[in-house]
Design a protein around this motif. Structure first.
Motif, short mmCIF file in Angstrom:
data_model
loop_
_atom_site.label_atom_id
_atom_site.label_comp_id
_atom_site.label_asym_id
_atom_site.label_seq_id
_atom_site.Cartn_x
_atom_site.Cartn_y
_atom_site.Cartn_z
N GLU A 44 51.37 30.78 9.31
CA GLU A 44 50.88 29.51 8.81
C GLU A 44 49.79 29.77 7.78
O GLU A 44 48.87 30.56 8.03
CB GLU A 44 50.31 28.70 9.98
CG GLU A 44 49.59 27.44 9.60
CD GLU A 44 48.84 26.84 10.80
OE1 GLU A 44 48.94 27.40 11.91
OE2 GLU A 44 48.15 25.83 10.60
N SER A 45 49.89 29.13 6.64
CA SER A 45 48.89 29.32 5.59
C SER A 45 47.55 28.74 5.99
O SER A 45 47.46 27.61 6.48
CB SER A 45 49.38 28.66 4.30
OG SER A 45 48.42 28.82 3.28
N LEU A 46 46.49 29.52 5.80
CA LEU A 46 45.14 29.05 6.07
C LEU A 46 44.38 28.75 4.78
O LEU A 46 43.86 27.66 4.59
CB LEU A 46 44.36 30.11 6.86
CG LEU A 46 44.70 30.33 8.32
CD1 LEU A 46 43.87 31.48 8.88
CD2 LEU A 46 44.46 29.06 9.12
N PHE A 47 44.25 29.76 3.94
CA PHE A 47 43.45 29.62 2.74
C PHE A 47 44.14 30.27 1.55
O PHE A 47 44.81 31.29 1.70
CB PHE A 47 42.08 30.30 2.91
CG PHE A 47 41.23 29.72 4.01
CD1 PHE A 47 40.97 30.45 5.15
CD2 PHE A 47 40.69 28.46 3.88
CE1 PHE A 47 40.19 29.91 6.17
CE2 PHE A 47 39.90 27.91 4.88
CZ PHE A 47 39.65 28.65 6.03
N VAL A 48 43.91 29.68 0.38
CA VAL A 48 44.34 30.26 -0.88
C VAL A 48 43.09 30.42 -1.74
O VAL A 48 42.40 29.44 -2.01
CB VAL A 48 45.37 29.34 -1.59
CG1 VAL A 48 45.78 29.95 -2.92
CG2 VAL A 48 46.58 29.12 -0.70
N LEU A 49 42.80 31.63 -2.15
CA LEU A 49 41.61 31.93 -2.95
C LEU A 49 42.07 32.41 -4.31
O LEU A 49 42.80 33.40 -4.41
CB LEU A 49 40.76 33.01 -2.26
CG LEU A 49 40.33 32.68 -0.82
CD1 LEU A 49 39.74 33.89 -0.14
CD2 LEU A 49 39.32 31.54 -0.84
N LEU A 50 41.65 31.71 -5.35
CA LEU A 50 42.25 31.93 -6.67
C LEU A 50 41.29 32.43 -7.74
O LEU A 50 41.69 32.55 -8.90
CB LEU A 50 42.90 30.64 -7.16
CG LEU A 50 44.05 30.11 -6.29
CD1 LEU A 50 44.57 28.79 -6.85
CD2 LEU A 50 45.16 31.14 -6.19
N SER A 51 40.07 32.72 -7.40
CA SER A 51 39.16 33.22 -8.43
C SER A 51 38.00 33.94 -7.78
O SER A 51 37.70 33.75 -6.59
CB SER A 51 38.64 32.06 -9.28
OG SER A 51 37.92 31.15 -8.48
#
Lengths: 111, 113
Positions: A44-51
């Motif tokens: 299950e996706s928790l967090f997406v960090l993009l920078s």
């Protein structure tokens, strides 16, 4: 060789305590993902960090990304039993959206 | 939306048998992936596809084959099953663009005896 290393791989902690899971990676990337897997279940996706410097929080979990250090952290505040699971980090290597996965951190939170 | 659907959920194969693991997604995602997860381990990429008609090998493709005739379906074929293929298999998909992450199916638990 592209590597994503998590530590610790296993963590047993008491409810109410704080702790941090670390995710180091060997390639240049500014996209990192955290997933949760309960025993016998899917991811299950928790967090997406993009920078660089990105910080995301959801309840007692907070994730951050330092692209210069090639390091992401998942911080658990005042742990509760329901957070017991295996947590994976994964890095996007910008090649057909392929992710390179860490081995996972199995977290057990005791009452 | 159903998301990513995998069938079967469980299967026991005898050594040398073949089978197809099914994966279907209804999100119109171009990118699809097959992973295996051995007990207590992370995910290893078997094959992936960037669109209908296009597939490529991942980290551990030996003993497996895939096809992608439609956007929705990405079946994984095991030929001549071996005990080393005992694992949990996950199918995942994502859309084009940065930061969407993967949507995973519920997994297929395969035992080869």
């Amino acid at each position: 060789e592209l590597k994503v290393e998590q530590n610790p791989l296993f963590l047993s902690m008491q409810e109410g305590k704080n702790y941090t899971i670390y995710c180091n990676y060997s390639t240049t990337s500014d996209r990192l993902y955290w997933y949760r897997q309960d025993p016998g279940k899917s991811l299950e996706s928790l967090f997406v960090l993009l920078s660089n410097g990105a910080v995301k929080q959801e309840g007692r979990l907070m994730a951050s990304l330092d692209t210069k250090a090639r390091l992401s952290t998942l911080h658990i505040t005042a742990a509760v039993h329901d957070l017991s699971a295996t947590y994976f980090c994964a890095v996007d290597i910008d090649r057909n959206y392929q992710l390179i996965w860490g081995a996972g951190t199995k977290l057990i939170i005791k009452p | 939306n159903a998301g990513v659907t995998q069938t079967p959920k469980f299967r026991i194969l005898k050594i040398g048998q073949s089978m197809t693991l099914q994966c279907t997604q209804d999100m119109n995602h171009n990118y699809m992936y097959w992973y295996r997860q051995d007990p207590g381990m992370g995910l290893k990429l078997i094959y992936y596809s960037v669109g209908a008609g296009i597939t490529d090998k991942g980290e551990v493709p030996n003993g497996y084959n895939v096809s992608r005739s439609t956007t929705e379906d990405f079946p994984l074929r095991l030929e001549l099953a071996a005990p080393s293929q005992t694992s949990v298999y996950f199918c995942a998909s994502t859309r084009q663009g940065v930061g969407y992450g993967y949507t995973f199916g519920s997994g297929t638990r395969l035992t080869v005896v």
